[in-house]
Structure formats: structure tokens, C-alpha cells
Enzyme design. Structure first.
Site, PDB file in Angstrom:
ATOM      1  N   SER A  23      -0.955   2.215 -13.990  1.00 14.31           N
ATOM      2  CA  SER A  23      -0.060   3.119 -14.722  1.00 14.31           C
ATOM      3  C   SER A  23      -0.125   2.934 -16.244  1.00 14.31           C
ATOM      4  O   SER A  23      -0.116   3.936 -16.975  1.00 14.31           O
ATOM      5  CB  SER A  23       1.385   2.955 -14.237  1.00 14.31           C
ATOM      6  OG  SER A  23       1.473   3.398 -12.904  1.00 14.31           O
ATOM      7  N   LYS A  72      11.730   1.291  -4.591  1.00 11.62           N
ATOM      8  CA  LYS A  72      12.050   2.718  -4.736  1.00 11.62           C
ATOM      9  C   LYS A  72      13.393   3.117  -4.123  1.00 11.62           C
ATOM     10  O   LYS A  72      14.083   3.972  -4.671  1.00 11.62           O
ATOM     11  CB  LYS A  72      10.929   3.580  -4.138  1.00 11.62           C
ATOM     12  CG  LYS A  72       9.681   3.564  -4.996  1.00 11.62           C
ATOM     13  CD  LYS A  72       8.595   4.438  -4.411  1.00 11.62           C
ATOM     14  CE  LYS A  72       7.314   4.278  -5.205  1.00 11.62           C
ATOM     15  NZ  LYS A  72       6.228   5.091  -4.666  1.00 11.62           N
ATOM     16  N   TYR A 223      -5.577   3.198  -3.083  1.00 13.69           N
ATOM     17  CA  TYR A 223      -6.832   3.455  -3.784  1.00 13.69           C
ATOM     18  C   TYR A 223      -7.398   2.109  -4.203  1.00 13.69           C
ATOM     19  O   TYR A 223      -6.667   1.106  -4.236  1.00 13.69           O
ATOM     20  CB  TYR A 223      -6.579   4.345  -5.019  1.00 13.69           C
ATOM     21  CG  TYR A 223      -5.357   3.913  -5.780  1.00 13.69           C
ATOM     22  CD1 TYR A 223      -5.420   2.905  -6.729  1.00 13.69           C
ATOM     23  CD2 TYR A 223      -4.104   4.446  -5.478  1.00 13.69           C
ATOM     24  CE1 TYR A 223      -4.286   2.458  -7.374  1.00 13.69           C
ATOM     25  CE2 TYR A 223      -2.960   4.006  -6.116  1.00 13.69           C
ATOM     26  CZ  TYR A 223      -3.067   3.013  -7.064  1.00 13.69           C
ATOM     27  OH  TYR A 223      -1.940   2.558  -7.690  1.00 13.69           O
TER      28      TYR A 223
HETATM   29  P1  NDP Z   1       6.728   0.563   1.774  1.00 11.33           P
HETATM   30  O1  NDP Z   1       6.670  -0.911   1.617  1.00 11.33           O
HETATM   31  O2  NDP Z   1       8.008   1.276   1.533  1.00 11.33           O
HETATM   32  O3  NDP Z   1       6.269   0.963   3.299  1.00 11.33           O
HETATM   33  C1  NDP Z   1       5.132   0.367   3.860  1.00 11.33           C
HETATM   34  C2  NDP Z   1       4.722   1.092   5.135  1.00 11.33           C
HETATM   35  O4  NDP Z   1       3.489   0.522   5.582  1.00 11.33           O
HETATM   36  C3  NDP Z   1       5.709   0.962   6.295  1.00 11.33           C
HETATM   37  O5  NDP Z   1       5.687   2.145   7.046  1.00 11.33           O
HETATM   38  C4  NDP Z   1       5.132  -0.200   7.096  1.00 11.33           C
HETATM   39  O6  NDP Z   1       5.437  -0.147   8.476  1.00 11.33           O
HETATM   40  C5  NDP Z   1       3.646   0.078   6.933  1.00 11.33           C
HETATM   41  N1  NDP Z   1       2.834  -1.122   7.135  1.00 11.33           N
HETATM   42  C6  NDP Z   1       2.688  -2.167   6.300  1.00 11.33           C
HETATM   43  N2  NDP Z   1       1.813  -3.070   6.810  1.00 11.33           N
HETATM   44  C7  NDP Z   1       1.413  -2.567   7.997  1.00 11.33           C
HETATM   45  C8  NDP Z   1       0.510  -3.016   8.996  1.00 11.33           C
HETATM   46  N3  NDP Z   1      -0.133  -4.181   8.896  1.00 11.33           N
HETATM   47  N4  NDP Z   1       0.324  -2.239  10.092  1.00 11.33           N
HETATM   48  C9  NDP Z   1       0.969  -1.065  10.210  1.00 11.33           C
HETATM   49  N5  NDP Z   1       1.826  -0.580   9.304  1.00 11.33           N
HETATM   50  C10 NDP Z   1       2.036  -1.318   8.211  1.00 11.33           C
HETATM   51  O7  NDP Z   1       5.571   1.139   0.851  1.00 11.33           O
HETATM   52  P2  NDP Z   1       5.457   2.598   0.197  1.00 11.33           P
HETATM   53  O8  NDP Z   1       5.805   3.586   1.249  1.00 11.33           O
HETATM   54  O9  NDP Z   1       6.215   2.665  -1.064  1.00 11.33           O
HETATM   55  O10 NDP Z   1       3.904   2.680  -0.167  1.00 11.33           O
HETATM   56  C11 NDP Z   1       2.918   2.790   0.844  1.00 11.33           C
HETATM   57  C12 NDP Z   1       1.545   2.775   0.200  1.00 11.33           C
HETATM   58  O11 NDP Z   1       1.338   3.967  -0.549  1.00 11.33           O
HETATM   59  C13 NDP Z   1       1.349   1.609  -0.774  1.00 11.33           C
HETATM   60  O12 NDP Z   1       0.060   1.066  -0.556  1.00 11.33           O
HETATM   61  C14 NDP Z   1       1.447   2.266  -2.134  1.00 11.33           C
HETATM   62  O13 NDP Z   1       0.683   1.584  -3.114  1.00 11.33           O
HETATM   63  C15 NDP Z   1       0.861   3.647  -1.843  1.00 11.33           C
HETATM   64  N6  NDP Z   1       1.350   4.651  -2.803  1.00 11.33           N
HETATM   65  C16 NDP Z   1       0.442   5.338  -3.578  1.00 11.33           C
HETATM   66  C17 NDP Z   1       0.855   6.295  -4.454  1.00 11.33           C
HETATM   67  C18 NDP Z   1      -0.150   7.022  -5.284  1.00 11.33           C
HETATM   68  O14 NDP Z   1       0.258   7.623  -6.293  1.00 11.33           O
HETATM   69  N7  NDP Z   1      -1.408   7.055  -4.912  1.00 11.33           N
HETATM   70  C19 NDP Z   1       2.291   6.622  -4.638  1.00 11.33           C
HETATM   71  C20 NDP Z   1       3.144   5.899  -3.727  1.00 11.33           C
HETATM   72  C21 NDP Z   1       2.693   4.936  -2.874  1.00 11.33           C
HETATM   73  P3  NDP Z   1       6.795  -0.809   9.061  1.00 11.33           P
HETATM   74  O15 NDP Z   1       7.869   0.214   8.802  1.00 11.33           O
HETATM   75  O16 NDP Z   1       6.489  -1.015  10.498  1.00 11.33           O
HETATM   76  O17 NDP Z   1       7.000  -2.085   8.306  1.00 11.33           O
END
Ligand code: NDP
Length: 278
Positions: A23, A72, A223
């Protein structure tokens, strides 16, 4: 005469971890392009220090913040006012400090939609869409995706109850449903979006390979310098195309920049520049 650094408007991004964030580079490129004068800092903030860190940034004259994993949802509770899309999501990725108040917005959804529709030329109306993951990012993109009128939007998550909770937030949407990775409805999807953070930890969960076939676009919100684990998985599963989330990253940043500065940067050259330097 050199300028007093204290007179330059301050912005930043708070996350935990945060060192990987692109960012600062993106906002500096936007500032250069639009002739805006600002500084943008990386702020490593643990969850228990979030409120203190936000208040201190505001008190010391900061103008706005981006907020990323894992803050968030928590930061939404610190806001005096929320935009409609932040209220809908229950998650905030952008703060603006205005007249002593904290305004919270969520630009993730518009960032993803712009990348899919404008940059990649994808038609979302009538599309069959699968979202993997049910965290903060999925909260931000669900409403904007639904407004594009897909024929179906399925949210699959490791923890089923979290996917179900998102579906309940949007309970008027008939096209929306929740499931686990092993109970994804049969048949090929037009678009499979990975919104899990599994790849960040180098993990590839048992994603549903039956969802992917010759016309599927796989889009990873994550990414990296190399193809992400999900991108590799998508290629092996036979996806038509596999794209990482650089475009969403730049587009959501542009929307934050517009909120803060009232100027909309041209994203195409910045996307090209960071993708080349990545
Ligand atoms: P959160 O921490 O809020 O949620 C993480 C999610 O990933 C949950 O659904 C979790 O499942 C799941 N998860 C994590 N590890 C595993 C695993 N080993 N196996 C299966 N499921 C898994 O993160 P965010 O939602 O905020 O972000 C998600 C991704 O998106 C991040 O990598 C972030 O960097 C990316 N992102 C990219 C953006 C962009 O502009 N390109 C913008 C926003 C986010 P569970 O509920 O079971 O724990």
C-alpha cells in the site's frame, strides 16, 4: 527552502503482520501522478493495541488510515459514522478523520468489481460464482457481487458457521447460499474467488476441484511475487484463467485515495508498475 515535514498530510496502513504490504508504494505512486502531497506509513499494530493506535494517529494529526487483516471488523466498532457499504459489510478497510470524527468505509468490494469488470472484462450478471472463505474480505465483497445479479453466489468456508452467518446478513438474497468445501453444489462455476488467507501461510486446503472447468476464471484475492498456492491449484484443476489480486489491491486503494483527497488516480499505469516491480 525545505518544507516542514509536519505540514504534510499523514496516512498509513495498520495490520498485523504488515511488512509485506504494497500500500505505501501504491499511494506514493498515486500521489506523484496526481500532484498530491502526502506521506504514507506502515503501522504494525497488534489487535489489543488497535484502538489506542487509531486514536493516537488521529490525535497527532493523521488524516486517514487503511486497515487490513485482522482488524477490519474490530475497527468498524471504533467509527462514529459508517458508509452504507461498510455498514452492510460490518467491516472497514478505510478510515477518514474529519472534524474529530472517525468515518469508516469499505472499498474492497468496489475494488474487486472494478478489477473483474473494467480490467478483466468479466460479465458478472447471470454468472455462477463461488467464493472460498468467509472472513473480512468476503464480508466486503458479498454485497457488491450480489448487486451484479449473479445467477448464484455460493460461499464455501472451512468453518461452515461463518459462511452461514454471512448468508444471514444478506438474507433477502435468494441467489446466496453457504456450504463447506466438500458440499459445494455440483457443476462448473464461471468464477471461483479465493478469499481465504490459507495461501499466505503456504497452505492449500481441499478446494473443490469439481467447481472448476474449461470456462472458469479463478481469482485469488491474495497476490505474490510467484503464483500463489491457489493459482497453482487452479491451473492444475483446469481453469481457463487464473488471476492474482493485484488489480483489486490497486483499485481498492484508488477508492480510498479518492475518499481522502477528492481526486481519482488513473489505476492502469500504477497496476503495471507494481506488477512489474513485484
Ligand atoms: P480473515 O482473516 O478475515 O479470514 C480468513 C479466511 O481464510 C477465513 O474464511 C478462514 O477460514 C480462511 N482460512 C484461513 N486459513 C485457512 C486454511 N488453512 N484452510 C482453509 N481456510 C482457511 O482474512 P480476510 O478475509 O480479511 O482476507 C482474506 C485474504 O484476502 C487475505 O489473504 C488478504 O490478504 C486477501 N485480501 C486481498 C485484498 C486485495 O486487495 N487483493 C483485499 C482484502 C483481502 P475459517 O473461517 O475456517 O477460519
Amino acid at each position: 527552502m525545505s518544507e516542514d515535514p509536519a505540514s504534510i498530510d499523514r496516512y498509513g496502513v495498520m495490520g498485523y503482520p504488515i511488512s509485506h504490504s504494497r500500500s505505501p508504494v501504491i499511494h506514493r505512486l498515486f500521489a506523484l501522478q496526481t500532484g498530491q502531497r502526502l506521506q504514507y506509513e506502515l503501522l504494525h499494530v497488534a489487535p489489543e493495541k488497535l484502538e489506542q493506535a487509531v486514536r493516537q494517529f488521529q490525535r497527532t494529526g493523521g488524516k486517514g488510515l487503511n486497515v487490513t487483516v485482522p482488524h477490519k471488523a474490530a475497527v468498524a466498532r471504533l467509527c462514529d459514522q459508517l458508509s452504507e457499504r461498510a455498514r452492510e459489510a460490518g467491516a472497514v478497510n478505510t478510515l477518514a478523520f474529519q472534524d474529530g470524527d472517525v468515518f469508516g468505509d469499505n472499498t474492497d468490494g468496489v475494488g474487486l468489481i472494478r478489477d473483474l469488470e473494467t480490467n478483466l472484462g468479466i460479465r458478472l450478471k447471470g454468472a455462477r460464482i463461488l467464493v472460498l472463505g468467509a472472513g473480512g474480505a468476503t464480508l466486503g465483497i458479498t454485497g457488491p457481487l450480489l448487486r451484479r445479479l449473479p445467477s448464484e453466489l455460493v460461499i464455501a468456508n472451512r468453518t461452515l458457521s461463518r459462511a452461514e452467518a454471512i448468508v444471514e446478513r444478506f438474507d433477502e438474497a435468494l441467489a446466496l447460499s453457504a456450504c463447506a468445501f466438500d458440499t459445494v453444489p455440483d457443476g462448473e462455476f464461471d468464477l471461483v474467488i479465493n478469499a481465504t488467507s490459507a495461501g499466505v501461510h503456504g497452505e492449500t486446503p481441499p478446494y473443490p476441484a469439481t467447481a472448476v472447468a474449461g470456462k472458469t476464471l479463478c481469482y485469488d484475492l491474495s497476490y505474490g511475487l510467484k503464483p500463489t498456492p491457489f493459482s497453482e491449484w487452479a491451473r492444475e484443476a483446469g481453469a481457463a484463467r487464473s488471476v492474482m489480486g493485484w488489480g483489486m489491491l490497486v483499485e481498492q486503494a484508488a477508492e480510498s485515495f479518492h475518499l481522502w483527497r477528492g481526486v481519482r488516480p488513473d489505476t492502469a499505469p500504477v497496476l503495471k508498475q507494481i506488477a512489474i516491480s513485484a
